[in-house]
Scaffold this active site. Structure first.
Site, short mmCIF file in Angstrom:
data_model
loop_
_atom_site.label_atom_id
_atom_site.label_comp_id
_atom_site.label_asym_id
_atom_site.label_seq_id
_atom_site.Cartn_x
_atom_site.Cartn_y
_atom_site.Cartn_z
N ARG A 41 0.85 -1.19 0.00
CA ARG A 41 0.00 0.00 0.00
C ARG A 41 0.89 1.24 0.00
NH1 ARG A 41 -4.17 -2.65 -1.69
NH2 ARG A 41 -5.28 -3.88 -0.15
N ARG A 71 -6.64 26.22 -7.67
CA ARG A 71 -6.05 24.98 -7.16
C ARG A 71 -5.33 24.29 -8.31
NH1 ARG A 71 -5.41 25.07 -1.83
NH2 ARG A 71 -7.36 25.22 -0.68
N ALA A 83 -10.37 26.20 4.96
CA ALA A 83 -9.81 24.95 5.46
C ALA A 83 -8.30 25.03 5.49
CB ALA A 83 -10.26 23.78 4.57
N GLU A 99 -7.35 29.23 10.81
CA GLU A 99 -7.58 29.20 9.37
C GLU A 99 -8.68 30.18 8.96
OE1 GLU A 99 -6.01 27.94 6.82
OE2 GLU A 99 -4.55 26.76 7.94
N GLU A 103 -7.51 33.13 6.39
CA GLU A 103 -8.01 33.10 5.02
C GLU A 103 -9.09 34.12 4.73
OE1 GLU A 103 -9.05 29.11 3.89
OE2 GLU A 103 -6.98 28.41 4.08
N GLY A 122 -8.55 5.45 0.10
CA GLY A 122 -7.90 4.41 -0.68
C GLY A 122 -6.39 4.54 -0.66
N GLU A 147 -1.30 32.49 -1.16
CA GLU A 147 -2.75 32.41 -1.21
C GLU A 147 -3.36 33.71 -1.76
OE1 GLU A 147 -4.12 29.47 2.37
OE2 GLU A 147 -3.52 31.49 2.97
#
Length: 191
Positions: A41, A71, A83, A99, A103, A122, A147
């Site tokens: 994995r 992004r 976030a 945050e 932001e 996953g 940012e």
């Protein structure tokens, strides 16, 4: 003879760090999973993130504080809830408050932890926690150097429409907006 319970977690037979950066690291693990499967994995490791569902009451219903920013991984601008990563040694709620201020410039008087989930289990070991922030007060944003964030207070009805028509494509934002919509519709548990 009673059957013994199978383990709830995989047994890590070996683990090698393949990459370490400022935001995450990658390991290759050889594991024996609780189902009996032995597998390799590759895991993106992360310290965890917080998400802020900042909500302002209005006569027309709740308004959600959304950000729009570019992004690179998605190759586009996305609408998102505020976030960020939980820094080493930092607790979730102080991270959420930090945050939101950094932001957006907003602070909030009321905070409540509402959701906890895995971003993409996953192969990514990043848990995300959403906090509901209410009784907002505007201020001056303090974004990081890389940012560039536009903010807008969006009526919940419009935010839900943005989810349903594919304008909002960010999973954590979809989860937060739809949670608020469910709370708003039930009437029994107003946020």
């Amino acid at each position: 003879m009673p059957r013994s319970k199978s383990p709830r977690k995989a047994r890590v037979l070996s683990s090698r760090e393949k990459y370490r950066g400022p935001a995450f690291w990658v390991t290759t693990d050889e594991v024996l999973e609780p189902t009996g499967i032995r597998a390799r994995r590759d895991i993106v490791r992360h310290s965890g993130s917080i998400v802020v569902l900042a909500v302002e009451k209005s006569a027309d219903g709740p308004r959600v504080l959304l950000e729009k920013q570019y992004r690179h991984a998605a190759g586009r601008f996305l609408y998102e809830l505020p976030a960020g990563r939980i820094d080493e040694g930092e607790k979730q709620l102080p991270a959420a408050k930090r945050e939101l201020l950094e932001e957006t410039g907003y602070t909030a008087r009321k905070w409540k932890r509402i959701l906890h989930f895995w971003a993409s289990p996953g192969f990514v070991a990043e848990a995300m926690t959403i906090y509901l922030a209410q009784e907002l007060r505007p201020g001056t944003a303090q974004p990081e150097d890389d940012e560039v964030i536009e903010i807008q207070l969006t009526p919940l009805k419009k935010a839900v429409a943005m989810v349903m028509n594919g304008t909002i494509q960010d999973a954590k934002t979809i989860a937060g907006v739809l949670w608020l919509q469910c709370q708003n519709q039930s009437g029994s548990r107003k946020p």
